[in-house]
Design a protein around this motif. Structure first.
Motif, PDB file in Angstrom:
ATOM      1  N   GLY A  74       0.786  -1.232   0.000  1.00 32.44           N
ATOM      2  CA  GLY A  74       0.000   0.000   0.000  1.00 32.44           C
ATOM      3  C   GLY A  74       0.813   1.274   0.000  1.00 32.44           C
ATOM      4  O   GLY A  74       0.364   2.308   0.490  1.00 32.44           O
ATOM      5  N   GLY A  83       1.629   3.122  -2.489  1.00 29.89           N
ATOM      6  CA  GLY A  83       1.056   4.132  -3.365  1.00 29.89           C
ATOM      7  C   GLY A  83       1.989   4.674  -4.432  1.00 29.89           C
ATOM      8  O   GLY A  83       1.638   5.599  -5.156  1.00 29.89           O
ATOM      9  N   GLN A  84       3.186   4.116  -4.527  1.00 27.40           N
ATOM     10  CA  GLN A  84       4.144   4.579  -5.528  1.00 27.40           C
ATOM     11  C   GLN A  84       3.583   4.431  -6.935  1.00 27.40           C
ATOM     12  O   GLN A  84       3.787   5.291  -7.800  1.00 27.40           O
ATOM     13  CB  GLN A  84       5.449   3.783  -5.393  1.00 27.40           C
ATOM     14  CG  GLN A  84       6.614   4.375  -6.138  1.00 27.40           C
ATOM     15  CD  GLN A  84       6.993   5.745  -5.616  1.00 27.40           C
ATOM     16  OE1 GLN A  84       6.977   5.971  -4.413  1.00 27.40           O
ATOM     17  NE2 GLN A  84       7.309   6.657  -6.508  1.00 27.40           N
ATOM     18  N   CYS A  85       2.856   3.355  -7.168  1.00 25.30           N
ATOM     19  CA  CYS A  85       2.299   3.105  -8.503  1.00 25.30           C
ATOM     20  C   CYS A  85       1.290   4.181  -8.887  1.00 25.30           C
ATOM     21  O   CYS A  85       1.235   4.605 -10.040  1.00 25.30           O
ATOM     22  CB  CYS A  85       1.653   1.731  -8.555  1.00 25.30           C
ATOM     23  SG  CYS A  85       0.458   1.425  -7.241  1.00 25.30           S
ATOM     24  N   GLN A 130      -5.798   2.967  -5.262  1.00 25.01           N
ATOM     25  CA  GLN A 130      -5.635   2.174  -4.045  1.00 25.01           C
ATOM     26  C   GLN A 130      -6.980   1.934  -3.393  1.00 25.01           C
ATOM     27  O   GLN A 130      -7.846   2.830  -3.386  1.00 25.01           O
ATOM     28  CB  GLN A 130      -4.715   2.901  -3.050  1.00 25.01           C
ATOM     29  CG  GLN A 130      -3.265   2.865  -3.448  1.00 25.01           C
ATOM     30  CD  GLN A 130      -2.423   3.662  -2.482  1.00 25.01           C
ATOM     31  OE1 GLN A 130      -2.252   4.860  -2.659  1.00 25.01           O
ATOM     32  NE2 GLN A 130      -1.903   3.008  -1.459  1.00 25.01           N
ATOM     33  N   GLY A 149      -5.720   0.109   1.307  1.00 29.22           N
ATOM     34  CA  GLY A 149      -4.639   0.752   0.560  1.00 29.22           C
ATOM     35  C   GLY A 149      -3.971  -0.109  -0.482  1.00 29.22           C
ATOM     36  O   GLY A 149      -3.030   0.331  -1.142  1.00 29.22           O
ATOM     37  N   VAL A 170      -3.294  -2.088  -3.972  1.00 28.26           N
ATOM     38  CA  VAL A 170      -3.400  -1.580  -5.334  1.00 28.26           C
ATOM     39  C   VAL A 170      -4.678  -2.072  -6.033  1.00 28.26           C
ATOM     40  O   VAL A 170      -5.099  -3.216  -5.861  1.00 28.26           O
ATOM     41  CB  VAL A 170      -2.146  -1.967  -6.143  1.00 28.26           C
ATOM     42  CG1 VAL A 170      -2.040  -3.481  -6.313  1.00 28.26           C
ATOM     43  CG2 VAL A 170      -2.130  -1.278  -7.504  1.00 28.26           C
ATOM     44  N   CYS A 174       7.841  -0.073  -7.575  1.00 27.39           N
ATOM     45  CA  CYS A 174       7.047  -0.676  -6.486  1.00 27.39           C
ATOM     46  C   CYS A 174       7.996  -1.300  -5.462  1.00 27.39           C
ATOM     47  O   CYS A 174       8.802  -2.159  -5.810  1.00 27.39           O
ATOM     48  CB  CYS A 174       6.110  -1.739  -7.042  1.00 27.39           C
ATOM     49  SG  CYS A 174       5.294  -2.678  -5.723  1.00 27.39           S
ATOM     50  N   SER A 215       7.603  -3.409  -3.168  1.00 26.38           N
ATOM     51  CA  SER A 215       7.409  -4.812  -2.784  1.00 26.38           C
ATOM     52  C   SER A 215       7.347  -5.753  -3.990  1.00 26.38           C
ATOM     53  O   SER A 215       6.967  -6.909  -3.863  1.00 26.38           O
ATOM     54  CB  SER A 215       6.132  -4.955  -1.958  1.00 26.38           C
ATOM     55  OG  SER A 215       5.024  -4.495  -2.695  1.00 26.38           O
TER      56      SER A 215
HETATM   57  S1  SF4 Z   1       1.563  -2.167  -5.947  1.00 30.07           S
HETATM   58 FE1  SF4 Z   1       3.510  -1.543  -5.057  1.00 30.07          FE
HETATM   59  S2  SF4 Z   1       3.620   0.671  -5.414  1.00 30.07           S
HETATM   60 FE2  SF4 Z   1       1.499   0.063  -5.714  1.00 30.07          FE
HETATM   61  S3  SF4 Z   1       0.487   0.399  -3.740  1.00 30.07           S
HETATM   62 FE3  SF4 Z   1       1.208  -1.736  -3.797  1.00 30.07          FE
HETATM   63  S4  SF4 Z   1       3.215  -1.722  -2.851  1.00 30.07           S
HETATM   64 FE4  SF4 Z   1       2.716   0.379  -3.395  1.00 30.07          FE
END
Ligand code: SF4
Length: 65
Positions: A12, A14-16, A26, A31, A33, A55, A57
């Motif tokens: 979660g 939020g980078q994407c 999100q 939160g 994706v 991302c 993770s």
């Molecule tokens: S997919 Fe990756 S960048 Fe996007 S909300 Fe999830 S952890 Fe964050």
């Protein structure tokens, strides 16, 4: 190209969404994706590739199918 999101890995961050808000959102509750456009047009893939690459993770990937 199809976007694959592994919500079990997503933290979660939020980078994407910052990279490509027209494709990613999100979940309001936890939160994780949400992929708004599973198969983005070729011309709009730059932001998607940035999201995949940043991302934290490694929850996002692109597949050819
Ligand atoms: S997919 Fe990756 S960048 Fe996007 S909300 Fe999830 S952890 Fe964050």
């Amino acid at each position: 190209m199809r976007i694959v999101a592994d919500t079990t890995r997503c933290v979660g961050a939020g980078q994407c969404v910052l990279s490509e808000p027209s494709v990613f959102d999100q979940d309001e509750e936890d939160g994780t994706v949400l992929v708004l456009v599973e198969r983005p047009a070729e011309g709009g893939l730059d932001g998607v590739r940035e999201a995949v690459g940043t991302c934290p993770s490694q929850a996002l990937s692109l597949t050819e199918d």
